[in-house]
Design a protein around this motif. Structure first.
Motif, PDB file in Angstrom:
ATOM      1  N   MET A   1       0.706  -1.260  -0.047  1.00  0.00           N
ATOM      2  CA  MET A   1      -0.147  -0.027  -0.049  1.00  0.00           C
ATOM      3  C   MET A   1       0.904   1.310  -0.190  1.00  0.00           C
ATOM      4  O   MET A   1       0.472   2.271  -0.723  1.00  0.00           O
ATOM      5  N   PRO A   2       1.903   1.155   0.873  1.00  0.00           N
ATOM      6  CA  PRO A   2       2.604   2.490   0.719  1.00  0.00           C
ATOM      7  C   PRO A   2       3.233   3.033  -0.606  1.00  0.00           C
ATOM      8  O   PRO A   2       3.192   4.182  -0.891  1.00  0.00           O
ATOM      9  N   TRP A   5       0.225   4.258  -2.714  1.00  0.00           N
ATOM     10  CA  TRP A   5      -0.065   5.799  -2.240  1.00  0.00           C
ATOM     11  C   TRP A   5       0.984   6.823  -2.742  1.00  0.00           C
ATOM     12  O   TRP A   5       0.613   7.704  -3.528  1.00  0.00           O
ATOM     13  N   GLU A   6       2.219   6.442  -2.757  1.00  0.00           N
ATOM     14  CA  GLU A   6       3.188   7.357  -3.356  1.00  0.00           C
ATOM     15  C   GLU A   6       3.094   7.427  -4.732  1.00  0.00           C
ATOM     16  O   GLU A   6       3.385   8.407  -5.367  1.00  0.00           O
ATOM     17  N   GLN A   9       0.275   9.796  -5.260  1.00  0.00           N
ATOM     18  CA  GLN A   9       0.731  11.081  -5.293  1.00  0.00           C
ATOM     19  C   GLN A   9       1.626  11.711  -6.241  1.00  0.00           C
ATOM     20  O   GLN A   9       1.403  12.866  -6.623  1.00  0.00           O
ATOM     21  N   PHE A 114      -8.226   0.545  -6.780  1.00  0.00           N
ATOM     22  CA  PHE A 114      -7.622   1.574  -6.244  1.00  0.00           C
ATOM     23  C   PHE A 114      -7.995   3.039  -6.871  1.00  0.00           C
ATOM     24  O   PHE A 114      -7.919   3.094  -8.004  1.00  0.00           O
ATOM     25  N   TYR A 116      -9.954   7.322  -6.772  1.00  0.00           N
ATOM     26  CA  TYR A 116      -9.778   8.525  -6.180  1.00  0.00           C
ATOM     27  C   TYR A 116     -10.940   9.365  -6.823  1.00  0.00           C
ATOM     28  O   TYR A 116     -11.675   9.078  -7.745  1.00  0.00           O
ATOM     29  N   VAL A 128      -9.100   9.063  -1.382  1.00  0.00           N
ATOM     30  CA  VAL A 128      -8.471   7.977  -2.075  1.00  0.00           C
ATOM     31  C   VAL A 128      -9.049   6.753  -1.222  1.00  0.00           C
ATOM     32  O   VAL A 128      -8.835   6.577  -0.044  1.00  0.00           O
ATOM     33  N   LEU A 145      -8.175   5.289   2.406  1.00  0.00           N
ATOM     34  CA  LEU A 145      -6.775   5.772   2.265  1.00  0.00           C
ATOM     35  C   LEU A 145      -6.642   7.325   2.976  1.00  0.00           C
ATOM     36  O   LEU A 145      -5.781   7.616   3.607  1.00  0.00           O
ATOM     37  N   ALA A 146      -7.253   8.080   2.375  1.00  0.00           N
ATOM     38  CA  ALA A 146      -7.557   9.590   2.503  1.00  0.00           C
ATOM     39  C   ALA A 146      -8.800  10.062   2.276  1.00  0.00           C
ATOM     40  O   ALA A 146      -9.282   9.643   1.091  1.00  0.00           O
ATOM     41  N   THR A 152      -3.478  10.827   5.760  1.00  0.00           N
ATOM     42  CA  THR A 152      -2.404  10.026   5.993  1.00  0.00           C
ATOM     43  C   THR A 152      -3.304   8.580   5.700  1.00  0.00           C
ATOM     44  O   THR A 152      -4.410   8.606   5.607  1.00  0.00           O
ATOM     45  N   LEU A 153      -2.393   7.459   5.686  1.00  0.00           N
ATOM     46  CA  LEU A 153      -2.891   6.222   5.568  1.00  0.00           C
ATOM     47  C   LEU A 153      -3.185   5.745   6.995  1.00  0.00           C
ATOM     48  O   LEU A 153      -2.274   5.301   7.666  1.00  0.00           O
TER      49      LEU A 153
END
Length: 165
Positions: A1-2, A5-6, A9, A114, A116, A128, A145-146, A152-153
């Motif tokens: 997941m991180p 997410w990155e 972004q 996934f 948004y 998200v 997630l946001a 933040t997650l």
């Protein structure tokens, strides 16, 4: 997941920078075109990061990229419309994904998205999410997630002290 997410972004910022370089771009490219730009950049980043990892399979169906983990979980990317549902045209291929149907004699992975959402102007991300659809407008579960209230997650930061089963 991180990593996802990155990647998201980075894709969002990349497209916003392109659109901000020339006001005519933002005025010319409609929300569908902007979503396609974000999608293509996100897919490129995620595929580049995940390609070749054990248990990860990447498939393309036209422009759609699907990343399958261990043959059990299939991830795709979407911009959500109303609610947390894809705003895309419904196709026969997507019918099987949205309704979690298996082809006869084949075990299919669980399909997740996934996705948004943006504000009405398309200038800001308002949420998200990871969702598990079970119909065109029905969702079995949602992981936020946001959103407007969270940046933040929540299930990743901070890390749990004990392993999660």
């Amino acid at each position: 997941m991180p990593g996802l997410w990155e990647d998201f972004q980075a894709a969002w910022q990349w497209v916003q920078q392109i659109l901000d370089e020339d006001p005519e771009r933002r005025a010319t490219f409609d929300s569908s075109t902007q979503a396609a730009m974000i999608y293509l950049r996100l897919a490129k980043l995620a595929v580049g990061r995940l390609f070749g990892l054990p248990g990860v399979q990447i498939t393309r169906h036209g422009r759609m990229v699907k990343i399958t983990f261990g043959g059990r979980l299939a991830l795709r990317f979407k911009k959500f419309g109303d609610g947390v549902h894809g705003a895309n045209v419904h196709t026969n291929t997507q019918f099987y994904m949205y309704y979690q149907l298996e082809f006869e004699g084949m075990e299919s992975p669980t399909e997740i998205t996934f996705g948004y959402k943006t504000d009405a102007a398309g200038r800001n991300v308002t949420g998200v999410y990871i969702t598990c659809p079970i119909g065109w407008r029905t969702t079995k579960w949602i992981i936020t997630l946001a959103d407007d209230e969270t940046d933040t997650l929540p299930f990743i930061n901070p890390q749990p002290n004990e392993p999660v089963p």
